[in-house]
Write a protein that holds these residues in place. Structure first.
Motif, PDB file in Angstrom:
ATOM      1  N   ALA A  87      -5.364 116.360  22.083  1.00 32.35           N
ATOM      2  CA  ALA A  87      -4.619 116.291  23.341  1.00 32.35           C
ATOM      3  C   ALA A  87      -5.272 117.236  24.333  1.00 32.35           C
ATOM      4  O   ALA A  87      -5.829 118.264  23.964  1.00 32.35           O
ATOM      5  CB  ALA A  87      -3.158 116.682  23.120  1.00 32.35           C
ATOM      6  N   SER A  88      -5.184 116.888  25.596  1.00 31.09           N
ATOM      7  CA  SER A  88      -5.699 117.714  26.681  1.00 31.09           C
ATOM      8  C   SER A  88      -4.515 118.402  27.362  1.00 31.09           C
ATOM      9  O   SER A  88      -3.454 117.794  27.521  1.00 31.09           O
ATOM     10  CB  SER A  88      -6.445 116.820  27.676  1.00 31.09           C
ATOM     11  OG  SER A  88      -6.837 117.553  28.804  1.00 31.09           O
ATOM     12  N   LEU A  89      -4.688 119.654  27.760  1.00 29.15           N
ATOM     13  CA  LEU A  89      -3.633 120.379  28.460  1.00 29.15           C
ATOM     14  C   LEU A  89      -3.652 119.990  29.933  1.00 29.15           C
ATOM     15  O   LEU A  89      -4.587 120.327  30.669  1.00 29.15           O
ATOM     16  CB  LEU A  89      -3.818 121.891  28.313  1.00 29.15           C
ATOM     17  CG  LEU A  89      -2.764 122.755  29.003  1.00 29.15           C
ATOM     18  CD1 LEU A  89      -1.395 122.538  28.354  1.00 29.15           C
ATOM     19  CD2 LEU A  89      -3.161 124.219  28.941  1.00 29.15           C
ATOM     20  N   THR A  90      -2.635 119.281  30.373  1.00 27.97           N
ATOM     21  CA  THR A  90      -2.532 118.836  31.761  1.00 27.97           C
ATOM     22  C   THR A  90      -2.391 120.051  32.682  1.00 27.97           C
ATOM     23  O   THR A  90      -1.543 120.899  32.467  1.00 27.97           O
ATOM     24  CB  THR A  90      -1.308 117.910  31.937  1.00 27.97           C
ATOM     25  OG1 THR A  90      -1.431 116.824  31.029  1.00 27.97           O
ATOM     26  CG2 THR A  90      -1.214 117.391  33.354  1.00 27.97           C
ATOM     27  N   GLY A  91      -3.261 120.119  33.667  1.00 29.22           N
ATOM     28  CA  GLY A  91      -3.201 121.223  34.626  1.00 29.22           C
ATOM     29  C   GLY A  91      -3.893 122.491  34.167  1.00 29.22           C
ATOM     30  O   GLY A  91      -4.064 123.419  34.947  1.00 29.22           O
ATOM     31  N   GLY A  92      -4.276 122.558  32.902  1.00 32.11           N
ATOM     32  CA  GLY A  92      -5.032 123.684  32.363  1.00 32.11           C
ATOM     33  C   GLY A  92      -4.338 125.029  32.476  1.00 32.11           C
ATOM     34  O   GLY A  92      -3.121 125.124  32.622  1.00 32.11           O
ATOM     35  N   THR A  93      -5.153 126.078  32.412  1.00 36.10           N
ATOM     36  CA  THR A  93      -4.612 127.438  32.478  1.00 36.10           C
ATOM     37  C   THR A  93      -4.034 127.731  33.856  1.00 36.10           C
ATOM     38  O   THR A  93      -3.143 128.572  33.987  1.00 36.10           O
ATOM     39  CB  THR A  93      -5.688 128.480  32.132  1.00 36.10           C
ATOM     40  OG1 THR A  93      -6.812 128.299  33.002  1.00 36.10           O
ATOM     41  CG2 THR A  93      -6.133 128.371  30.685  1.00 36.10           C
ATOM     42  N   GLY A  94      -4.513 127.020  34.868  1.00 39.63           N
ATOM     43  CA  GLY A  94      -3.950 127.191  36.203  1.00 39.63           C
ATOM     44  C   GLY A  94      -2.474 126.818  36.238  1.00 39.63           C
ATOM     45  O   GLY A  94      -1.646 127.540  36.812  1.00 39.63           O
ATOM     46  N   ALA A  95      -2.120 125.705  35.614  1.00 37.20           N
ATOM     47  CA  ALA A  95      -0.729 125.266  35.560  1.00 37.20           C
ATOM     48  C   ALA A  95       0.101 126.226  34.711  1.00 37.20           C
ATOM     49  O   ALA A  95       1.246 126.523  35.044  1.00 37.20           O
ATOM     50  CB  ALA A  95      -0.648 123.847  34.996  1.00 37.20           C
ATOM     51  N   ARG A  96      -0.496 126.720  33.639  1.00 38.99           N
ATOM     52  CA  ARG A  96       0.227 127.673  32.781  1.00 38.99           C
ATOM     53  C   ARG A  96       0.539 128.948  33.550  1.00 38.99           C
ATOM     54  O   ARG A  96       1.661 129.460  33.508  1.00 38.99           O
ATOM     55  CB  ARG A  96      -0.593 127.977  31.530  1.00 38.99           C
ATOM     56  CG  ARG A  96       0.120 128.958  30.594  1.00 38.99           C
ATOM     57  CD  ARG A  96      -0.616 129.120  29.284  1.00 38.99           C
ATOM     58  NE  ARG A  96      -0.070 130.203  28.509  1.00 38.99           N
ATOM     59  CZ  ARG A  96       1.008 130.119  27.738  1.00 38.99           C
ATOM     60  NH1 ARG A  96       1.646 128.967  27.633  1.00 38.99           N
ATOM     61  NH2 ARG A  96       1.446 131.164  27.064  1.00 38.99           N
ATOM     62  N   ALA A  97      -0.443 129.479  34.258  1.00 36.95           N
ATOM     63  CA  ALA A  97      -0.235 130.700  35.040  1.00 36.95           C
ATOM     64  C   ALA A  97       0.776 130.450  36.166  1.00 36.95           C
ATOM     65  O   ALA A  97       1.640 131.293  36.436  1.00 36.95           O
ATOM     66  CB  ALA A  97      -1.558 131.193  35.604  1.00 36.95           C
ATOM     67  N   ALA A  98       0.683 129.281  36.823  1.00 46.46           N
ATOM     68  CA  ALA A  98       1.608 128.955  37.907  1.00 46.46           C
ATOM     69  C   ALA A  98       3.043 128.851  37.406  1.00 46.46           C
ATOM     70  O   ALA A  98       3.987 129.132  38.150  1.00 46.46           O
ATOM     71  CB  ALA A  98       1.186 127.648  38.579  1.00 46.46           C
ATOM     72  N   ALA A  99       3.208 128.472  36.142  1.00 46.05           N
ATOM     73  CA  ALA A  99       4.546 128.381  35.549  1.00 46.05           C
ATOM     74  C   ALA A  99       5.058 129.746  35.097  1.00 46.05           C
ATOM     75  O   ALA A  99       6.162 129.850  34.562  1.00 46.05           O
ATOM     76  CB  ALA A  99       4.519 127.400  34.377  1.00 46.05           C
ATOM     77  N   GLY A 100       4.238 130.780  35.277  1.00 43.84           N
ATOM     78  CA  GLY A 100       4.664 132.132  34.937  1.00 43.84           C
ATOM     79  C   GLY A 100       4.401 132.542  33.500  1.00 43.84           C
ATOM     80  O   GLY A 100       4.923 133.549  33.041  1.00 43.84           O
ATOM     81  N   SER A 125      -2.010 108.911  15.369  1.00 46.23           N
ATOM     82  CA  SER A 125      -2.372 108.132  16.539  1.00 46.23           C
ATOM     83  C   SER A 125      -1.238 108.083  17.548  1.00 46.23           C
ATOM     84  O   SER A 125      -1.434 107.689  18.679  1.00 46.23           O
ATOM     85  CB  SER A 125      -2.784 106.718  16.119  1.00 46.23           C
ATOM     86  OG  SER A 125      -1.708 106.092  15.456  1.00 46.23           O
ATOM     87  N   SER A 126      -0.004 108.469  17.170  1.00 41.28           N
ATOM     88  CA  SER A 126       1.123 108.456  18.103  1.00 41.28           C
ATOM     89  C   SER A 126       1.185 109.734  18.931  1.00 41.28           C
ATOM     90  O   SER A 126       2.045 109.872  19.783  1.00 41.28           O
ATOM     91  CB  SER A 126       2.435 108.259  17.331  1.00 41.28           C
ATOM     92  OG  SER A 126       2.633 109.343  16.449  1.00 41.28           O
ATOM     93  N   THR A 127       0.296 110.660  18.680  1.00 37.05           N
ATOM     94  CA  THR A 127       0.253 111.897  19.440  1.00 37.05           C
ATOM     95  C   THR A 127      -0.212 111.601  20.858  1.00 37.05           C
ATOM     96  O   THR A 127      -1.159 110.848  21.055  1.00 37.05           O
ATOM     97  CB  THR A 127      -0.718 112.893  18.779  1.00 37.05           C
ATOM     98  OG1 THR A 127      -0.292 113.087  17.433  1.00 37.05           O
ATOM     99  CG2 THR A 127      -0.733 114.222  19.498  1.00 37.05           C
ATOM    100  N   PRO A 128       0.449 112.194  21.871  1.00 41.94           N
ATOM    101  CA  PRO A 128       0.028 111.928  23.249  1.00 41.94           C
ATOM    102  C   PRO A 128      -1.376 112.453  23.510  1.00 41.94           C
ATOM    103  O   PRO A 128      -1.824 113.413  22.891  1.00 41.94           O
ATOM    104  CB  PRO A 128       1.072 112.679  24.085  1.00 41.94           C
ATOM    105  CG  PRO A 128       1.639 113.704  23.177  1.00 41.94           C
ATOM    106  CD  PRO A 128       1.545 113.147  21.791  1.00 41.94           C
ATOM    107  N   SER A 129      -2.072 111.812  24.452  1.00 42.37           N
ATOM    108  CA  SER A 129      -3.423 112.251  24.787  1.00 42.37           C
ATOM    109  C   SER A 129      -3.400 113.451  25.713  1.00 42.37           C
ATOM    110  O   SER A 129      -4.424 114.105  25.911  1.00 42.37           O
ATOM    111  CB  SER A 129      -4.217 111.113  25.417  1.00 42.37           C
ATOM    112  OG  SER A 129      -3.584 110.699  26.614  1.00 42.37           O
ATOM    113  N   ALA A 130      -2.256 113.774  26.273  1.00 39.53           N
ATOM    114  CA  ALA A 130      -2.122 114.930  27.157  1.00 39.53           C
ATOM    115  C   ALA A 130      -0.777 115.597  26.907  1.00 39.53           C
ATOM    116  O   ALA A 130       0.218 114.931  26.632  1.00 39.53           O
ATOM    117  CB  ALA A 130      -2.235 114.502  28.611  1.00 39.53           C
ATOM    118  N   LEU A 131      -0.786 116.914  27.000  1.00 40.38           N
ATOM    119  CA  LEU A 131       0.448 117.695  26.900  1.00 40.38           C
ATOM    120  C   LEU A 131       0.551 118.549  28.151  1.00 40.38           C
ATOM    121  O   LEU A 131      -0.424 119.191  28.553  1.00 40.38           O
ATOM    122  CB  LEU A 131       0.431 118.612  25.677  1.00 40.38           C
ATOM    123  CG  LEU A 131       0.480 117.980  24.297  1.00 40.38           C
ATOM    124  CD1 LEU A 131       0.343 119.057  23.218  1.00 40.38           C
ATOM    125  CD2 LEU A 131       1.786 117.226  24.101  1.00 40.38           C
ATOM    126  N   GLY A 132       1.730 118.567  28.762  1.00 38.71           N
ATOM    127  CA  GLY A 132       1.970 119.450  29.885  1.00 38.71           C
ATOM    128  C   GLY A 132       2.214 120.859  29.379  1.00 38.71           C
ATOM    129  O   GLY A 132       2.422 121.083  28.185  1.00 38.71           O
TER     130      GLY A 132
END
Length: 181
Positions: free
Chosen positions: A90-103, A4-11
């Motif tokens: 957990a949900s991936l914050t920003g999704g695949t768009g954020a991942r691609a934008a980060a290179g 339960s201590s796991t964050p609900s979102a991961l960047g």
């Protein structure tokens, strides 16, 4: 996820070093998934999450779960839906768009690497397939050209095709170009 201590979102930066230990589900449509997804992700569209709940629960027993999409909106909806059913993810914050934008790289199925090849295969399948219904419908119509046995066989094929859910699904997948493999 398992605690339960796991964050609900991961960047993207938080998720990247953990990808090898997470069970990742991409909740976009199959076409969106094919355009690029997190390494190791499986595709389960958001509208099918309830149907996949038993498998999701089993995966949650084995380790932490991450859901992703293009922007993070659908994955957040999936996270809330699963939380209502007692599964922590957990949900991936920003999704695949954020991942691609980060290179960072996105995985793509081999079939999408060369759309021209996929298109050519579909044309061949369509041409080969178009002969089958034409011939079957012709044979089912009368027995002047092929005889009563061929007519009965053709009508039996059509009956099976339109009364069997499995055959109807295969027919629909072939006609729409969806590769079930």
């Amino acid at each position: 996820m398992t605690t339960s201590s796991t964050p609900s979102a991961l960047g993207t930066g938080q998720a990247r070093p953990r990808l090898h230990e997470l069970t990742i589900t991409d909740v976009r449509t199959p076409g969106e998934y094919a355009s690029g997804h997190l390494p190791g992700a499986v595709n389960l569209p958001l509208d099918q999450v309830n149907g996949g709940l038993p498998e999701i629960r089993q995966a949650a027993e084995r380790g932490d779960l991450l859901v992703g999409c293009a922007s993070g909106a659908r994955s957040e909806n999936a996270r809330k839906l699963l939380a209502e059913r007692g599964v922590t993810v957990a949900s991936l914050t920003g999704g695949t768009g954020a991942r691609a934008a980060a290179g960072h790289e996105l995985d793509r199925p081999a079939v999408c690497a060369t759309r021209a090849t996929w298109g050519l295969c579909r044309v061949w399948n369509d041409q080969g397939f178009s002969h089958w219904p034409t011939r079957t419908l012709h044979d089912a119509g009368d027995d002047s050209g092929s005889g009563p046995f061929q007519r009965g066989l053709a009508r039996g094929r059509l009956d099976r095709l339109f009364t069997s859910p499995h055959a109807a699904r295969a027919f629909a997948e072939l006609m729409t170009g969806i590769d079930p493999a």
